[in-house]
Design a protein around this motif. Sequence first.
Motif, PDB file in Angstrom:
ATOM      1  N   LYS A  53       0.854  -1.191   0.000  1.00 45.77           N
ATOM      2  CA  LYS A  53       0.000   0.000   0.000  1.00 45.77           C
ATOM      3  C   LYS A  53       0.890   1.242   0.000  1.00 45.77           C
ATOM      4  O   LYS A  53       1.659   1.459   0.940  1.00 45.77           O
ATOM      5  N   LYS A  81       1.343   4.289   0.878  1.00 53.49           N
ATOM      6  CA  LYS A  81       0.936   5.426   1.724  1.00 53.49           C
ATOM      7  C   LYS A  81       1.895   6.611   1.537  1.00 53.49           C
ATOM      8  O   LYS A  81       3.103   6.452   1.524  1.00 53.49           O
ATOM      9  N   TYR A 104      -2.145   8.851  -2.398  1.00 51.58           N
ATOM     10  CA  TYR A 104      -2.810   7.628  -1.949  1.00 51.58           C
ATOM     11  C   TYR A 104      -3.133   7.744  -0.460  1.00 51.58           C
ATOM     12  O   TYR A 104      -2.298   8.138   0.349  1.00 51.58           O
ATOM     13  N   GLY A 105      -4.361   7.422  -0.110  1.00 53.97           N
ATOM     14  CA  GLY A 105      -4.822   7.538   1.272  1.00 53.97           C
ATOM     15  C   GLY A 105      -5.373   8.908   1.600  1.00 53.97           C
ATOM     16  O   GLY A 105      -6.006   9.097   2.635  1.00 53.97           O
ATOM     17  N   GLU A 106      -5.149   9.894   0.700  1.00 53.58           N
ATOM     18  CA  GLU A 106      -5.655  11.248   0.909  1.00 53.58           C
ATOM     19  C   GLU A 106      -6.833  11.542  -0.018  1.00 53.58           C
ATOM     20  O   GLU A 106      -7.778  12.228   0.362  1.00 53.58           O
ATOM     21  N   GLU A 163      -7.207  -2.694  -5.707  1.00 55.85           N
ATOM     22  CA  GLU A 163      -8.414  -1.944  -5.369  1.00 55.85           C
ATOM     23  C   GLU A 163      -9.226  -1.659  -6.625  1.00 55.85           C
ATOM     24  O   GLU A 163     -10.469  -1.639  -6.583  1.00 55.85           O
TER      25      GLU A 163
END
Length: 1004
Positions: free
Chosen positions: A700, A702, A707-709, A718
């Motif tokens: 992942k 991060k 990504y993740g935001e 995904e």
Amino acid sequence: MDKIGSVLVIGAGVSGIQASLDLAESGFKVYLVEKSPTIGGRMAQLDKTFPTNDCAMCTLAPKMVETVRHSDIEVMTLSEVEAIDGEEGNFQVTIRRKARYIREDKCTGCGLCAEVCPSVIPNEFDMGLGSRKAAYIPFPQAAPLIYTIDKEHCINCGMCKIVCEADAIDYDMKDEIVKVNVGSIIVSSGYDLYNPSALEEYGYGVYKNVITNLQFERLLSASGPTAGHVIRPSDGKEPKKIAFIQCVGSRDVRHYPYCSQICCMASTKEAIIAKEHSPDLDISIFYMDLRAFGKGFQEYADKAKNTYNVRYIRSRPSAITEDLRTGNLIIHYDDTFTGEAKQEEFEMVVLASALKPSSGSEKLSEILQIETDEYGYFKTYEHAPFNTSRKGIFITGACVGPKDIPDSVGQAGGAAAQVGGLLVESRGTQLSIKQEVPEKEVSGEPRIGVYVCHCGLNIAAVVDVKAVAEYARSLPNVVYATDKLYTCSDDTRSQIKKDIKKYDLNRVIVASCTPRTHEPLFRSTCQEAGLNPYLFELANIREHDAWVHAKDPEKATEKAKDLVRMAVARARLLKPQTSKKIEVGPSALVIGGGIAGMTAALEIAKQGFRVDLVEKSSKLGGSVSEMSTVFMEGIDAKELVDSLVEQVEKSGMITVHLNSVIAGLNGYVGNFEIDVKENGDIRKIKAGAIVIATGSEEMKPKGMFLYGENPRVMTQMELEAKLKEGLSYKNLAMIQCVGARVEGHPSCSRTCCIEAVKNSIILKKRNPEGKIFIIFRDIMTFGKYEDYYRKSQAEYGVQYVRYVPERPPRVETSGDKLKLMVYDALLQKELELEVDYLVLSTPQVPPEGIEEIQKALKVPRSPDGFFMEAHAKLRPLEFSSEGIFLCGNCQSPKEVSSIIAQASGAASKACALLSKGEIETEAITAVVNEDLCIGCGRCTEVCPFSAISLIKNSKGESKALVNDALCAGCGTCASVCPNGAINPRHFEKAQIIAMIDELMEVPS
């Protein structure tokens, strides 16, 4: 109709050899048919193998020798299949054994016929760069070591018949027709190389200094036409500047549109080896995409760039012209990173020619009545990579398509597993009765024979081998010493056996390479001559000397003498040792319930062995169950998983343990006892073999690319989940190599580009009006995946933008969309793309919990965190620990078809072990002198194999007891014993001290 317990294997390259050995070890009679005079195939022509730089012949020769001497493999060289009748379980095969004009039952391999033969012609094995006689063997380590007369070039002078002391020459020999009955057939007919003379722009066949990569391999090889010296064909001079050109004939719609898969790494390897020969060489590699997609490949390419200063130029050269005065070559090309048209002069050019189907494939497909694909390779299926269009006939290796050695070896085991499942009831019915050689009694003074190996130039280029052999003759108790080009070759092994009898040798020393690969071979050689195998000693003068002291030949030679003197000192004190036999439990444990684990479990169960399948989650299926589609054709992932789950549940031979993890391991090969924590409770499971198939997980990213935001940024996995539901988009971009091929994670994960291409095609099929951009460094669509890469552009309009690592893409939020900025290396300008979604292709990483499994099973991991196989090329499915195997993504990331192939291959290895019923243990184990043992327990604390326990004797005293089946003879116990009460057999203190004394020149 009863099924026949024998198998025909067509083609004796590395894949055919491995399939034959796996089958024979599993209890089946094998007929191995090869059209050339020797087994070994293309691998035998290589100098080294990537990414380990192991000598190709050094790793292949032991397998060749094992194949030829195996009592249940009948090797039929110079032979071709002419007809086939019958059906699976009972095929009738007609084989033509071509006249060799030298009797196989009489030829001793002495070579006198070749010495006197006056007819000299180009040697096909050396790709025309060297010559051979009309009476010949293709290469020094040929197996079987039987000479052949090429009647087409024989002038009938009769000289060979005059000098042949064995009376083996038979000019009147005729072809022989042989008929055999087999239950199944494996095709492993390999590949041929494209002749680049059709590409007139490169001048092959016109300019003498333009050669192919396999010709260059022969120049690098110590057994090649120039004994390992790289020289120009035009004038015999050493070149100072060499260029490699990739994709010659491949990735070319005019010739072979697919990628040949191995060329980028082969050229990288050849460049590294050439630089090791001549450090001042200036080497450039012209490439389209640097396809370094296998385990350790990218690190190897980085090493070529950073350590060896190999220059990589992204370009497909348009033409080569020759300077008629010097014979030098001018390459004309456009540098796609700078946009400049350039020309550059080189002294030699090496063309990486395309791999193509082997000659005779079309005829063989007609005989066997199996289909071929549009390129002429035998047709197979992604979900069943061994199956052909005819039941009972399976395929393996590069006859399916371009393949690297470990893929070919792994698939060979998988094909053997298919045969094992088909013919399980006939196992053991066709085997020969082995004749045991009586062991000679060893008494009196040691009589030692010493064989010093040139190992081509691996040793001889540094060490004065003849001087070392001469020195060995002067040592006490040495009654015979000699030097040999390749001691592991069939002829030298035969000579050692003769010498044991002739000189009454009772100790044998070989000074050569690593015992890791060759000690078992030489031990068995001694055993075949009636000498206890533990009266053999190996002095490693390659890894421990020639390879580490290459720049100081004089001192390396003196060190080799020291090593041989030490080996002689130890050999004088060697004693015969006896191994024990232990029973093998008829069941297996498979760890991991994904595609690999379920496939392995099913294949083992098909062969009649019970399986315990352990899965840490609450359901079977693994990461594939989270995907929308698998394979390039977009087959429903749920369909594949559900089918396997159903087969597992209906098997009757497989017990599934969900919510379970491995908590500990006791026992030994054939008799493992595994602690499994299932739903919180510990239960003990017994197994004869263990297969690890724990898979991998997606990294992942991060903190990378929002990504993740931002919810519009996702990974490929995904995206797979969203594809199940349906995804609406107008513009979508994918960025490759996110978190991969960078410092801290240098590897390529092999599957990311393939997944991106597959998913882009699926998205375009659903929304043809949408735009998809794939932002990449190098597209890794190796082999026939290249077809889909090309199709994604030509048919679906997917747009590809290449970026350079120095200027990576940038992304920012733009309202409800994303703005992507990327510097296009081809257009030499920055592009700005507005997209609805951004998909990040991130690498596969080891799964959570892998450390616990490693600790429990005591198996190694590679620097990248995945499990580490015993040998990258020839043992990709095994650990060094006996009885434990691995497959799938736990070894390294790979596509689903390769996972299935590896899982079947690991199952084949496990079944070969389980089918034996009993195995011999290693004789080198620790032994306790009870009179000296004080029961302190230090040995039990340090033993890494839990092989020692404390027991009470009849007097109630605690004494150490060694379980021979568990003991690996490592000697750790001896190093901590305060009284010297415990010692490993075969490595006694007196033997070690004798070696030290000789090294220090302490008089005895």
